[in-house]
Design a protein around this motif. Structure first.
Motif, PDB file in Angstrom:
ATOM      1  N   GLN A  48       0.731  -1.261   0.011  1.00  0.00           N
ATOM      2  CA  GLN A  48      -0.066  -0.065  -0.009  1.00  0.00           C
ATOM      3  C   GLN A  48       0.905   1.216  -0.081  1.00  0.00           C
ATOM      4  O   GLN A  48       1.836   1.283   0.999  1.00  0.00           O
ATOM      5  CB  GLN A  48      -0.871  -0.098   1.153  1.00  0.00           C
ATOM      6  CG  GLN A  48      -1.850  -1.140   1.407  1.00  0.00           C
ATOM      7  CD  GLN A  48      -3.020  -0.859  -0.041  1.00  0.00           C
ATOM      8  OE1 GLN A  48      -3.281   0.454  -0.374  1.00  0.00           O
ATOM      9  NE2 GLN A  48      -3.740  -2.034  -0.264  1.00  0.00           N
ATOM     10  N   THR A  49       0.574   2.051  -0.892  1.00  0.00           N
ATOM     11  CA  THR A  49       1.527   3.414  -1.033  1.00  0.00           C
ATOM     12  C   THR A  49       0.611   4.509  -0.570  1.00  0.00           C
ATOM     13  O   THR A  49      -0.255   4.990  -1.285  1.00  0.00           O
ATOM     14  CB  THR A  49       1.896   3.560  -2.640  1.00  0.00           C
ATOM     15  OG1 THR A  49       2.446   2.355  -3.127  1.00  0.00           O
ATOM     16  CG2 THR A  49       2.875   4.760  -2.736  1.00  0.00           C
ATOM     17  N   CYS A  79       6.928   7.928   8.246  1.00  0.00           N
ATOM     18  CA  CYS A  79       8.357   7.500   8.314  1.00  0.00           C
ATOM     19  C   CYS A  79       8.562   7.002   6.821  1.00  0.00           C
ATOM     20  O   CYS A  79       9.069   5.974   6.783  1.00  0.00           O
ATOM     21  CB  CYS A  79       8.870   6.540   9.248  1.00  0.00           C
ATOM     22  SG  CYS A  79       8.784   7.067  11.019  1.00  0.00           S
ATOM     23  N   PHE A  83      10.587   9.602   0.491  1.00  0.00           N
ATOM     24  CA  PHE A  83       9.232  10.037  -0.121  1.00  0.00           C
ATOM     25  C   PHE A  83       8.472  11.080   0.791  1.00  0.00           C
ATOM     26  O   PHE A  83       7.612  11.799   0.392  1.00  0.00           O
ATOM     27  CB  PHE A  83       8.381   8.966  -0.408  1.00  0.00           C
ATOM     28  CG  PHE A  83       8.792   7.989  -1.501  1.00  0.00           C
ATOM     29  CD1 PHE A  83       9.756   6.890  -1.334  1.00  0.00           C
ATOM     30  CD2 PHE A  83       8.520   8.328  -2.919  1.00  0.00           C
ATOM     31  CE1 PHE A  83      10.322   6.053  -2.328  1.00  0.00           C
ATOM     32  CE2 PHE A  83       8.713   7.663  -3.867  1.00  0.00           C
ATOM     33  CZ  PHE A  83       9.801   6.386  -3.665  1.00  0.00           C
ATOM     34  N   TYR A 131      34.166   3.978   1.711  1.00  0.00           N
ATOM     35  CA  TYR A 131      33.967   3.112   2.774  1.00  0.00           C
ATOM     36  C   TYR A 131      33.716   1.950   2.321  1.00  0.00           C
ATOM     37  O   TYR A 131      33.275   1.745   0.929  1.00  0.00           O
ATOM     38  CB  TYR A 131      32.986   3.424   3.758  1.00  0.00           C
ATOM     39  CG  TYR A 131      31.794   3.427   3.460  1.00  0.00           C
ATOM     40  CD1 TYR A 131      31.041   4.528   2.737  1.00  0.00           C
ATOM     41  CD2 TYR A 131      30.700   2.364   3.593  1.00  0.00           C
ATOM     42  CE1 TYR A 131      29.888   4.579   2.456  1.00  0.00           C
ATOM     43  CE2 TYR A 131      29.272   2.304   3.022  1.00  0.00           C
ATOM     44  CZ  TYR A 131      29.168   3.533   2.519  1.00  0.00           C
ATOM     45  OH  TYR A 131      27.662   3.440   1.910  1.00  0.00           O
ATOM     46  N   CYS A 192      22.151   4.479  -4.282  1.00  0.00           N
ATOM     47  CA  CYS A 192      21.453   4.287  -3.148  1.00  0.00           C
ATOM     48  C   CYS A 192      20.902   5.542  -2.677  1.00  0.00           C
ATOM     49  O   CYS A 192      21.873   6.595  -2.537  1.00  0.00           O
ATOM     50  CB  CYS A 192      22.051   3.621  -2.307  1.00  0.00           C
ATOM     51  SG  CYS A 192      21.287   2.893  -0.671  1.00  0.00           S
ATOM     52  N   GLY A 219      16.871  10.643   7.826  1.00  0.00           N
ATOM     53  CA  GLY A 219      18.255   9.850   7.943  1.00  0.00           C
ATOM     54  C   GLY A 219      19.359  10.135   7.443  1.00  0.00           C
ATOM     55  O   GLY A 219      20.650  10.009   8.214  1.00  0.00           O
ATOM     56  N   GLY A 221      22.021   9.452   5.491  1.00  0.00           N
ATOM     57  CA  GLY A 221      22.759   8.549   5.556  1.00  0.00           C
ATOM     58  C   GLY A 221      23.493   7.660   6.764  1.00  0.00           C
ATOM     59  O   GLY A 221      24.477   7.141   6.603  1.00  0.00           O
ATOM     60  N   ALA A 223      21.124   6.905   9.550  1.00  0.00           N
ATOM     61  CA  ALA A 223      19.842   6.319  10.496  1.00  0.00           C
ATOM     62  C   ALA A 223      20.201   5.037  10.970  1.00  0.00           C
ATOM     63  O   ALA A 223      19.703   4.791  12.207  1.00  0.00           O
ATOM     64  CB  ALA A 223      18.651   6.768  10.068  1.00  0.00           C
TER      65      ALA A 223
HETATM   66  C1  FAD Z   1      24.293   3.164   0.219  1.00  0.00           C
HETATM   67  C2  FAD Z   1      23.788   3.472   1.672  1.00  0.00           C
HETATM   68  C3  FAD Z   1      24.506   3.042   2.827  1.00  0.00           C
HETATM   69  C4  FAD Z   1      24.072   3.404   3.889  1.00  0.00           C
HETATM   70  N1  FAD Z   1      24.879   3.016   5.082  1.00  0.00           N
HETATM   71  C5  FAD Z   1      24.454   3.210   6.420  1.00  0.00           C
HETATM   72  C6  FAD Z   1      25.346   2.828   7.355  1.00  0.00           C
HETATM   73  O1  FAD Z   1      26.352   2.275   7.201  1.00  0.00           O
HETATM   74  N2  FAD Z   1      24.870   2.876   8.426  1.00  0.00           N
HETATM   75  C7  FAD Z   1      23.679   3.656   9.056  1.00  0.00           C
HETATM   76  O2  FAD Z   1      23.271   3.922  10.071  1.00  0.00           O
HETATM   77  N3  FAD Z   1      23.056   4.036   7.914  1.00  0.00           N
HETATM   78  C8  FAD Z   1      23.334   3.895   6.388  1.00  0.00           C
HETATM   79  N4  FAD Z   1      22.550   4.014   5.505  1.00  0.00           N
HETATM   80  C9  FAD Z   1      21.291   5.040   5.878  1.00  0.00           C
HETATM   81  C10 FAD Z   1      20.151   4.472   6.156  1.00  0.00           C
HETATM   82  O3  FAD Z   1      19.836   3.216   5.306  1.00  0.00           O
HETATM   83  C11 FAD Z   1      19.077   5.356   6.245  1.00  0.00           C
HETATM   84  O4  FAD Z   1      19.342   6.444   7.059  1.00  0.00           O
HETATM   85  C12 FAD Z   1      17.727   4.575   6.932  1.00  0.00           C
HETATM   86  O5  FAD Z   1      17.298   3.483   6.048  1.00  0.00           O
HETATM   87  C13 FAD Z   1      16.618   5.688   6.923  1.00  0.00           C
HETATM   88  O6  FAD Z   1      15.549   4.668   7.455  1.00  0.00           O
HETATM   89  P1  FAD Z   1      13.931   5.357   7.292  1.00  0.00           P
HETATM   90  O7  FAD Z   1      13.034   4.314   7.971  1.00  0.00           O
HETATM   91  O8  FAD Z   1      13.982   6.839   7.640  1.00  0.00           O
HETATM   92  O9  FAD Z   1      13.718   5.546   5.915  1.00  0.00           O
HETATM   93  P2  FAD Z   1      13.739   4.352   4.614  1.00  0.00           P
HETATM   94  O10 FAD Z   1      14.976   3.144   5.199  1.00  0.00           O
HETATM   95  O11 FAD Z   1      14.077   4.543   3.335  1.00  0.00           O
HETATM   96  O12 FAD Z   1      12.157   3.634   4.821  1.00  0.00           O
HETATM   97  C14 FAD Z   1      11.295   4.169   4.352  1.00  0.00           C
HETATM   98  C15 FAD Z   1      10.345   3.003   4.135  1.00  0.00           C
HETATM   99  O13 FAD Z   1       9.001   3.576   3.961  1.00  0.00           O
HETATM  100  C16 FAD Z   1       8.530   3.293   2.840  1.00  0.00           C
HETATM  101  N5  FAD Z   1       7.647   4.069   1.989  1.00  0.00           N
HETATM  102  C17 FAD Z   1       7.997   5.239   1.330  1.00  0.00           C
HETATM  103  N6  FAD Z   1       6.898   6.116   0.760  1.00  0.00           N
HETATM  104  C18 FAD Z   1       5.767   5.337   1.233  1.00  0.00           C
HETATM  105  C19 FAD Z   1       4.402   5.595   0.871  1.00  0.00           C
HETATM  106  N7  FAD Z   1       4.044   6.580   0.248  1.00  0.00           N
HETATM  107  N8  FAD Z   1       3.710   4.437   1.170  1.00  0.00           N
HETATM  108  C20 FAD Z   1       4.000   3.581   2.113  1.00  0.00           C
HETATM  109  N9  FAD Z   1       5.303   3.405   2.433  1.00  0.00           N
HETATM  110  C21 FAD Z   1       6.268   4.098   1.798  1.00  0.00           C
HETATM  111  C22 FAD Z   1       9.494   2.846   1.910  1.00  0.00           C
HETATM  112  O14 FAD Z   1       9.144   1.565   0.873  1.00  0.00           O
HETATM  113  C23 FAD Z   1      10.545   2.063   2.899  1.00  0.00           C
HETATM  114  O15 FAD Z   1      10.176   0.804   3.260  1.00  0.00           O
HETATM  115  C24 FAD Z   1      22.753   4.187   4.344  1.00  0.00           C
HETATM  116  C25 FAD Z   1      22.103   4.231   3.290  1.00  0.00           C
HETATM  117  C26 FAD Z   1      22.655   4.182   2.148  1.00  0.00           C
HETATM  118  C27 FAD Z   1      21.572   4.623   0.683  1.00  0.00           C
END
Ligand code: FAD
Length: 269
Positions: A48-49, A79, A83, A131, A192, A219, A221, A223
């Motif tokens: 579901q989006t 969260c 997006f 890294y 990514c 996040g 990079g 979180a």
């Molecule tokens: C290459 C890379 C390496 C990284 N390495 C590290 C690391 O070593 N250490 C570290 O601490 N962090 C690292 N990070 C950062 C970390 O991945 C993010 O900070 C963290 O995942 C953020 O979490 P979040 O829940 O805010 O977002 P996300 O993990 O992006 O989760 C968001 C979720 O919301 C869902 N979503 C989005 N829009 C909608 C919508 N409209 N309806 C329903 N669902 C939706 C998405 O599908 C997803 O599941 C890295 C990131 C990348 C890209």
């Protein structure tokens, strides 16, 4: 650096080694968290989006999805990672989606890049952004990525691909820092996405103008490792409690010229 002999000792005469540190696979963490949430009775509506955060009388009352579903709610917590500023456009001046190159290389000399001869590393990361990880036990590849400025992208409309310039910079880094890997084949790449706030700090707070709505994002990079703390912070915000770090991640105005504050991030040449 005799212990980690893959590194060029001219460039890295010394380093800091933390034997208790390591890495976790993000996919396995998410699986564990989903299982645990479902055990606690959380219902996860996969596929579901969320598209519209419905409001009535200044309050967020429901979420309707692209797939046509509608979920009424007493309180909504967004969260949505990259997006989030599209679900809440008022956040677009303060955060954006940035794309960062990730490479998997198949080493011609895997022993040299296998733990304990090689470990998770950050190579002078404030000045290079590079890294990486030792040879993956099942996939047999070395993953190397860049924690730098990245490129600003639309999370849905723009392709998440690595370009020639990214590869050129990787090869130049390897030639100087990890010469034994410099000409090895790249077997996989992706770009990514980070949800980058302009100052690099998380964004966790109630919406100042809409009741019943809390945001946990930004996040920037870094979180994932903070996950165990962020849940508590977001829950406190949603339930109207003050956390000792609430002020740091509050809803805030950030000047457009602001640069990232994270020390361990490459901020460009
Ligand atoms: C290459 C890379 C390496 C990284 N390495 C590290 C690391 O070593 N250490 C570290 O601490 N962090 C690292 N990070 C950062 C970390 O991945 C993010 O900070 C963290 O995942 C953020 O979490 P979040 O829940 O805010 O977002 P996300 O993990 O992006 O989760 C968001 C979720 O919301 C869902 N979503 C989005 N829009 C909608 C919508 N409209 N309806 C329903 N669902 C939706 C998405 O599908 C997803 O599941 C890295 C990131 C990348 C890209």
């Amino acid at each position: 650096m005799t212990r980690f002999s893959a590194f060029n000792p001219q460039v890295y005469p010394d380093g800091f080694y933390n034997p208790t540190a390591g890495f976790v696979e993000s996919g396995r963490i998410i699986k564990k968290l989903v299982d645990y949430a479902e055990q606690l009775g959380v219902v996860i509506h996969q596929g579901q989006t969320a598209q519209v955060l419905e409001r009535a009388g200044g309050r967020c009352t429901a979420v309707s999805t692209r797939e046509g579903a509608r979920f009424e709610a007493g309180h909504v917590v967004v969260c949505a990672g990259v997006f989030t500023p599209w679900l809440l456009p008022e956040l677009q001046p303060y955060m954006k989606a940035t794309g960062h190159p990730v490479f998997h290389l198949r080493p011609s000399n895997p022993e040299l890049f296998t733990y304990p001869r090689f470990a998770v590393f950050a190579a002078d990361i404030s000045n290079t952004g590079w890294y990486g990880f030792p040879v993956h036990p099942t996939e047999g590849v070395v993953k190397i990525a860049n924690h730098g400025v990245g490129v600003t992208l639309h999370p849905e409309n723009d392709a998440r691909v690595v370009n020639e310039e990214d590869e050129r910079k990787l090869r130049s880094f390897l030639r100087e820092s990890l010469p034994a890997l410099a000409d090895d084949p790249i077997v996989y790449t992706r770009r990514c996405l980070y949800t980058d706030t302009l100052d690099g700090h998380f964004w966790i707070d109630r919406h100042p103008g809409i009741e019943g709505l809390t945001v946990g994002t930004g996040g920037s990079g870094h979180a994932l490792k903070m996950g165990p703390v962020l849940g508590e912070l977001i829950a406190d915000a949603a339930e109207g409690r003050t956390h000792r770090w609430s002020a740091r991640y509050r809803w805030r105005h950030i000047e457009s010229g602001k640069t990232q504050e994270e020390e361990a991030r490459f901020k460009g040449d």
